[in-house]
Design an enzyme around this catalytic site. Structure first.
Site, PDB file in Angstrom:
ATOM      1  N   LYS A   1       0.994  -1.395   0.014  1.00  7.74           N
ATOM      2  CA  LYS A   1      -0.173  -0.004  -0.284  1.00  7.74           C
ATOM      3  C   LYS A   1       0.932   1.273   0.131  1.00  7.74           C
ATOM      4  CE  LYS A   1      -2.143  -1.187   4.143  1.00  7.74           C
ATOM      5  NZ  LYS A   1      -2.374  -2.147   4.517  1.00  7.74           N
TER       6      LYS A   1
ATOM      7  N   CYS B   1     -12.055   3.901  17.771  1.00  5.86           N
ATOM      8  CA  CYS B   1     -11.044   2.460  16.840  1.00  5.86           C
ATOM      9  C   CYS B   1      -9.982   2.608  18.378  1.00  5.86           C
ATOM     10  CB  CYS B   1      -9.584   2.714  15.562  1.00  5.86           C
ATOM     11  SG  CYS B   1      -8.934   3.964  15.716  1.00  5.86           S
ATOM     12  N   MET B   2      -9.189   3.562  19.742  1.00  7.65           N
ATOM     13  CA  MET B   2      -8.758   4.134  19.794  1.00  7.65           C
ATOM     14  C   MET B   2      -9.035   4.080  21.719  1.00  7.65           C
ATOM     15  SD  MET B   2      -6.093   2.295  17.924  1.00  7.65           S
ATOM     16  CE  MET B   2      -5.455   1.895  19.963  1.00  7.65           C
TER      17      MET B   2
ATOM     18  N   MET C   1      -8.542  -4.095  17.149  1.00 12.47           N
ATOM     19  CA  MET C   1      -9.971  -3.993  16.851  1.00 12.47           C
ATOM     20  C   MET C   1     -10.337  -4.705  17.523  1.00 12.47           C
ATOM     21  SD  MET C   1     -10.202  -0.606  16.519  1.00 12.47           S
ATOM     22  CE  MET C   1      -7.935  -0.358  16.474  1.00 12.47           C
TER      23      MET C   1
ATOM     24  N   GLY D   1      -4.566   2.152  14.348  1.00 13.78           N
ATOM     25  CA  GLY D   1      -5.268   1.601  12.817  1.00 13.78           C
ATOM     26  C   GLY D   1      -4.651   2.789  12.093  1.00 13.78           C
ATOM     27  N   GLN D   2      -4.363   4.223  12.511  1.00  8.18           N
ATOM     28  CA  GLN D   2      -4.509   5.197  12.062  1.00  8.18           C
ATOM     29  C   GLN D   2      -3.299   6.296  12.325  1.00  8.18           C
ATOM     30  OE1 GLN D   2      -8.113   7.275  11.442  1.00  8.18           O
ATOM     31  NE2 GLN D   2      -8.611   6.859  12.837  1.00  8.18           N
TER      32      GLN D   2
END
Lengths: 749, 282, 168, 78
Positions: free
Chosen positions: A77, A166-167, A335, A372-373
């Protein structure tokens, strides 16, 4: 037979080697007019360093940064990032909805419309009629400006961001157990760990570069054990020495049972507990180790196995490996633990394992939450851009913290409202209820990513709600619902700081000018501020101006990174806070004497959990509780969502890349062969998945990766919204939704 | 004198049914019905495999070996051939139906002689044999079953499969079929079936002395001079003088066409020329 | 089977196609295949297609074009073969259609780009392709040649291709 | 027995010399090369570990060799 087999092998080996002979790639030749700009990958929370290759004002390639933690490696990616900059879906000019259609407008027209709508709403309904929804992908500076503008300028705490999705539970876990957010360990611990406990994380697909580091550790130290706890036999589970597949939502029982084994088989570090640990239940920390033992009696491996649908001996094995004396144990999760109505509790229970065995704060021993980010940690968590937070560990509900921030921001006392605002899902419920009239969405895609998204898509479509979307791509499933779309500069087109999972801050330098009429988000926000008459609060000309202010705000907090001057960030390949002075090297392991500048040199023990007043971490007794919506007769199957390696988040970027789309075209429903047989479907057929909230049709992939009675769908497809089905039940502490478990029925479509 | 039974309507029905089956089979397969699979090279009916003998022989020669599954699939078909004769050509093969139709059209449009030249069938015997030999020999030389690749029965049944089920462009099947069609149009009447098709040739050689055949009883013949029987034969064979391997496919047209009862289908009597008639048990 | 009898056309047109699972070694397969289309009809994924003219006298025999549709090893086709051209195997691990070969020139992993699509998607899950210490894909002899890796390879011109067994 | 296809990269121009020295080894069979810096070989060793050890030894002892990349690994139970 053996001869012919030998011949076959030799001919195959020769064919393969000869094919490889055609040539290995040579390093990209540096031709004239080329430059390489240091930056960070746009995608996941790993935060891989890279260089952006620029030729003739265009990005033509990226290559990994050998001096960063990723040692020059990127996943595909990241390698294909240049394509997103020229994607046909880039948003290049402002758009305003006229007669139901988004049409091109000038910046002036669009901004004055936004400002007038905001003004009108604030005057008519008060400041809480407007809201900001941010992102763990915005740069730290951008998120800081938005946070300040809304909380101190407009005076609303309606500021939240997608890290809530998410966090938030990881934050809740760290804060309740250790008193302060953010992991104490670092990526380097992977190179020292002997046991990896990967629970609820598909690291192989979600954090490929970290997974690679685990694989390399395993290769170097053959005794290394990898325990994967995941209902699905994911690619991560394929390297596992022990894979525990369990019913979704029963992780609390298993984690408690592991603690039971650790306690009853003598893996407990009494000395560590005596010096560093207190025991607690509910919100009180007045319990003892004996109480904890009594609490654990309910969670024998057999009982837990019966609840979780796994093998009791596997739980015992996992605990024995984890607790083995002299071995370093590292746990990681994402997650699978966080997106649960008991997300904070589940986080606590993982921390418990480390605390009772003393496997924490030494190289290779740490609980480590993966994000995740790319900037969920640095921008939103640390920057305090959530509805209950103020920058750098300060709380809105805490009067002293508010006063401190008011002073730092130069606003009159009492400017900051004392009541925390709504969390993400609650914010959109307020939109649905008509309480929020104007919503500014920056760099994120709630029209696809919210749980039970059908409900909130309707809310965003209300006639009386004015939705502004600042985004580098259009259309997205959110911008299609917007009243105004503002073109934001994309990655490589702007400068700023990202902070990734290991407290590592790194600077992304600007490589090329913004495409079309796009502007960096902080400029748009400052423009809005000026138009609202709040220009004095956001007077910034460059991201460096903002960063210098941030350095003053973090000073004196436990986040202190005052030493990370812009110049130093430019030179360095990532710095780990706390880093209080310009000559401090950064802190790999927090709370550890000799490493963390906040642990006094005369502290009698090796660790001080200074986030809590008594310097001790808490082992919480968290009883087992199932998910909000377990399958029942009507909706008999478990439904869960997750990632694949080729795509990222809502696919606005990765799905513009033809190679990635080729490798993984659309979201498919992964079904266990037994379920597929029951339903009479095979790979390629279609099924309709229905929950109480909505339904969606997916193609089927039959694979024994899945668990029986579980259907998995990846979350990246904008044409097949997995979140029409997910539940919007929240963790009562973290307010994070339970994306990961709900009940569905699956029918052949 | 009892009127001879009319066989042609029944035969046409069977031929049409087979042709229709192969037209709808691709759709049945697509809808998940897998009881019937394959084409006229090999057919699967329920659990039973069936193989066309000429194609099978071609495979054996090409591969240079015989497999058990091949023999197993061949047995029922060979049994059929041995009992009923080359009914494949006249009763089953859709190409046969097509060929008969084309022949009829040729006669109508080109005003050809409806009648066959006397003894023409005898002259074609070596050609038929040669064609079969060439096919088999070539199969062996190029190591590929050319009968399977080129014989009209498979082609004509594979065409709808490829068109409607597999959705591939049937370039190979289509172009070979086109060649056969041209041959059918420009070569003498029904040469494809009578002389060139290796499938028909082999079926013809599978006759045993007791295989179903048309028997001629000269004493019952009304008038040998004006006898219409051989004019009815779609291949131009004179049933009164034909030998065992002269190509009769048991279509029974001659039997219908016989005004008397001199021609009858039955088992047992040798088909050799009457000169060699001997006592045989019936 | 005499090795010398290779047929006429392959010598002219070169490559041998990728055959369905269970196929006998190439010259023998082409000789045994009766072109009944049954395996092609049996394939639920429309993986198998009849070979075209360019395969000469092998036209009409079934082949796999993995970049379009790979073989998903459902093993539906071997049992329907009437002539034994396909061995009636049912174990997907026993299949030997071909061998995947990585082209390091274009493979992402060989350029330090962490790409694992071929390894992840391999139906044999780590047995047929694994990542070596430098995380480059290495094919093992367990590779059955189904072509899923060739199908999913994100490189425009696939960096991993299946070489048919008969081509070796 | 492990049979592997390997690609060996050398310093530019050194491949023929490396090939000559490798050619003497009984368990290395050279199958091709580009004449300058790349060699393709089939290697057979008793086990995977022995194969790795062999590769490491090559890299350590022969400074002309820059890399040894396995492209295929097969196990022969014999």
């Amino acid at each position: 037979m053996s001869i012919s087999r030998r011949e076959f092998l030799e001919s195959a080996a020769a064919a393969s080697a000869l094919a490889a002979l055609s040539g290995l790639p040579r390093p990209v030749q540096a031709a004239g007019g080329e430059k390489w700009v240091k930056s960070v990958c746009r995608y996941c929370g790993t935060g891989c360093g890279l260089y952006i290759g620029v030729r003739d004002g265009k990005v033509f390639a990226v290559k990994g940064d050998k001096d960063n933690h990723n040692q020059g490696f990127l996943c595909l990616k990241g390698f294909l990032l240049p394509q997103i900059l020229t994607a046909p879906t880039r948003c290049l000019y402002p758009m305003i909805r006229k007669d139901g259609k988004l049409v091109r407008a000038s910046w002036e027209e669009a901004m004055s419309l936004v400002a007038s709508k905001f003004k009108e709403a604030i005057e008519k309904y008060g400041p809480d009629a407007v809201a900001f929804y941010g992102s763990g992908q915005g740069l730290t500076e951008e998120t800081y400006v938005a946070n300040k503008l809304f909380k101190a300028g407009i005076r609303t705490n309606n500021v939240d961001g997608n890290p809530r999705l998410c966090m938030a539970s990881a934050v809740g876990g760290y804060v309740t157990t250790f008193g302060k957010d953010e992991p104490m360990g670092c990526y380097e611990d992977i190179d020292h760990a002997d046991v990896f406990l990967l629970v609820g994380t598909n690291t192989a697909e979600a954090h490929p570069i970290l997974f690679q580091r685990i694989v390399r550790r395993k290769e170097k130290a053959p005794g290394t054990k990898v325990i994967v706890m995941d209902p699905r036999r994911t690619p991560t589970a394929r390297i596992a020495d022990l894979h525990i597949s369990f019913k979704p939502g029963t992780d609390l029982a298993i984690l408690n049972a592991m603690a039971y084994v650790l306690v009853h088989e003598g893996y407990v570090d009494e000395e560590f507990i005596k010096n560093h640990v207190v025991f607690g239940e509910g919100t009180e920390t007045n319990k003892s180790f004996e109480d904890y033992k009594a609490f654990l009696a309910k969670y024998t491996p057999e009982k837990a196995a019966a609840i979780a649908g796994c093998k009791a001996e596997d739980i015992v094995t996992a605990a024995r490996w984890f607790g083995a004396r002299g071995k370093a144990s590292m746990s990681m999760w994402t997650m699978g633990l966080n997106q649960r109505t008991e997300g904070v509790w589940a986080n606590n229970l993982v921390h418990n394992l480390h605390l009772i065995t003393g496997k924490i704060g030494t190289p290779g021993s740490t609980p480590f939450s993966l994000t995740g980010q790319p900037n969920a940690c640095g921008g939103v968590r640390d920057g305090g851009a959530l509805s209950h937070l103020l920058p750098y560990g300060r709380l809105i509900a805490n009067e002293a913290h508010r006063k401190e921030m008011e002073k730092l921001w130069g606003v009159p006392e009492g400017t900051l409202k004392p009541k925390p605002g709504p969390s993400t899902v609650e914010m959109f419920q307020k939109v649905e209820a008509g309480e929020i009239k104007c919503l500014y969405i920056m760099c994120t895609n709630p029209g696809q990513s919210l749980p039970n998204v059908g409900r909130y898509r309707k809310a965003l479509q209300r006639d009386d709600v004015f939705v502004v979307v600042a985004e580098a791509f259009h259309p997205t499933r959110t911008s299609e619902l917007a009243d105004v779309v503002l073109p934001a500069a994309a990655w490589a087109e702007k400068e700023g700081v990202y902070g990734c999972a290991e407290r590592r801050y790194q600077l992304l330098e600007q490589a090329i000018p913004p495409s079309g009429e796009a502007r960096p988000d902080f400029e748009i926000l400052c423009d809005l501020g000026r138009r609202l008459g709040l220009g004095h609060l956001v007077p910034y000309k460059t991201p460096t101006d903002i960063w210098n202010e941030i350095l003053t705000v973090c000073k004196g907090t436990v986040y202190d990174f005052t030493g990370m001057t812009r110049e130093r960030l430019r030179q360095a390949h990532g710095l780990l806070w706390p880093l209080p002075t310009p000559d401090h090297p950064g802190t790999n392991r927090r709370y550890v004497k000799g490493e963390d500048p906040f642990v006094p040199a005369d502290w009698p023990h090796r660790i001080k959990f200074y986030g809590r007043p008594d310097g001790r971490a808490v082992v919480w007794m968290r009883p087992f509780k199932g998910p909000e919506e377990a399958p029942d007769a009507e909706y008999p199957m478990y439904y869960t969502t997750g990632r694949v390696i080729e795509h990222w988040h809502t696919g606005t970027m990765t799905r513009t890349c033809k190679e990635l789309v080729h490798a993984n075209a659309e979201a498919v429903a992964e079904l266990h062969p037994a379920d597929a047989q029951k339903l009479g479907v095979k790979t390629g057929d279609k099924v309709k998945i229905t929950s109480r909230r909505g339904s969606q049709v997916f193609k089927v992939k039959v694979t024994d990766t899945s668990r029986e009675n579980l259907v998995f769908v990846h979350m990246h497809d904008d044409q097949h919204l997995c979140n029409l089905i997910t539940i919007d039940a929240l963790d009562p502490i973290s307010k994070q939704p339970e994306f990961k478990v709900c009940g569905v029925k699956v029918e052949k479509a | 004198m009892n009127k001879p039974r009319r066989w042609t309507p029944l035969r046409r029905s069977v031929q049409l049914a087979v042709a229709l089956l192969y037209l709808v089979l691709p759709f049945l397969n697509r809808w998940g019905l897998r009881g019937f699979m394959g084409n006229l090279a090999s057919l699967k009916v329920g659990p039973v495999d069936l193989l066309e003998p000429a194609v099978a022989l071609s495979v054996v020669l090409a591969a240079g070996k015989i497999t058990a599954s091949l023999v197993l699939a061949l047995l029922p078909v060979v049994a059929l051939a041995v009992v009923l004769g080359p009914v494949f050509c006249s009763w089953v093969c859709p190409w046969g139906l097509l060929s008969e139709g084309l022949d009829y059209l040729k006669i109508r449009t080109l005003h050809l002689h409806r009648t066959w030249t006397a003894d023409g069938y005898r002259k074609l015997r070596p050609l038929r044999m040669a064609a079969l030999l060439v096919f088999l020999l070539a199969s062996s030389v190029v190591a590929s079953p050319l009968v399977a690749l080129l014989a009209p029965p498979r082609l004509v049944t594979a065409l709808p499969q490829e068109l409607f089920y597999l959705s591939v462009r049937p370039v190979v099947t289509g172009s070979v079929l086109l060649l056969w069609l041209l041959a059918e149009l420009f070569l003498p009447r029904r040469w494809v079936c009578r002389a060139l098709c290796p499938v028909g040739a082999l079926w013809n050689f599978l006759r045993l002395p007791w295989t179903l055949q048309v028997r001629f009883e000269p004493t019952l013949c009304v008038d040998p001079k004006v006898a219409p029987c051989h004019l009815h034969c779609p291949w131009g064979i004179d049933p009164r003088s034909m030998g065992r391997f002269d190509g009769c496919t048991n279509c029974l047209r001659c039997v219908e066409g016989c005004p008397s009862t001199a021609l009858r289908a039955g088992f047992g009597k040798p088909m050799d020329p009457p000169v060699r008639t001997k006592k045989v048990s019936t | 089977m005499k090795a010398s009898r290779r047929g006429l056309f392959p010598a002219l047109c070169g490559r041998v196609p990728l055959r369905p699972p269970g196929a006998r070694p190439e010259p023998e397969f082409a000789a045994l295949c009766i072109r009944c289309n049954r395996c092609i009809t049996a394939c639920p994924y429309k993986t198998l297609k009849p070979a075209s003219w360019i395969y000469g006298e092998r036209a009409g025999t079934p082949l796999v074009v993995p970049r379009k549709i790979p073989c998903y090893l459902c093993m539906a086709c071997p049992p329907v073969c009437p002539t034994g051209a396909l061995d009636p195997i049912t174990d997907k691990r026993a299949v030997r259609m071909g061998l995947a070969v990585v082209d390091p020139e274009s493979c992402f992993a060989h350029q330090g780009i962490l790409c694992r699509t071929c390894v992840d998607e391999c139906p044999l899950e780590g047995e047929a392709i694994y990542q070596d210490g430098e995380l480059k894909p290495v094919v093992t002899e367990k590779c059955v040649g189904c072509g899923v890796c060739e199908k999913v390879c994100p490189v425009a011109e696939p960096a991993i291709v299946v070489r048919p067994r008969g081509d070796q | 027995m492990v049979i592997a296809g390997v690609l060996i990269t050398t310093k530019p121009g050194q491949a023929p010399f490396v090939a000559a020295s490798l050619g003497a080894s009984p368990h290395v069979q050279l199958v091709g090369g580009d004449g300058s810096e790349r060699l393709a070989a089939v290697v057979s060793r008793e086990s995977g570990e022995a194969l790795e050890a062999w590769a490491e030894e090559l890299l350590r002892d022969d400074e002309r060799i820059l890399g040894v990349y396995p492209t295929f690994v097969g196990h022969d139970p014999e």
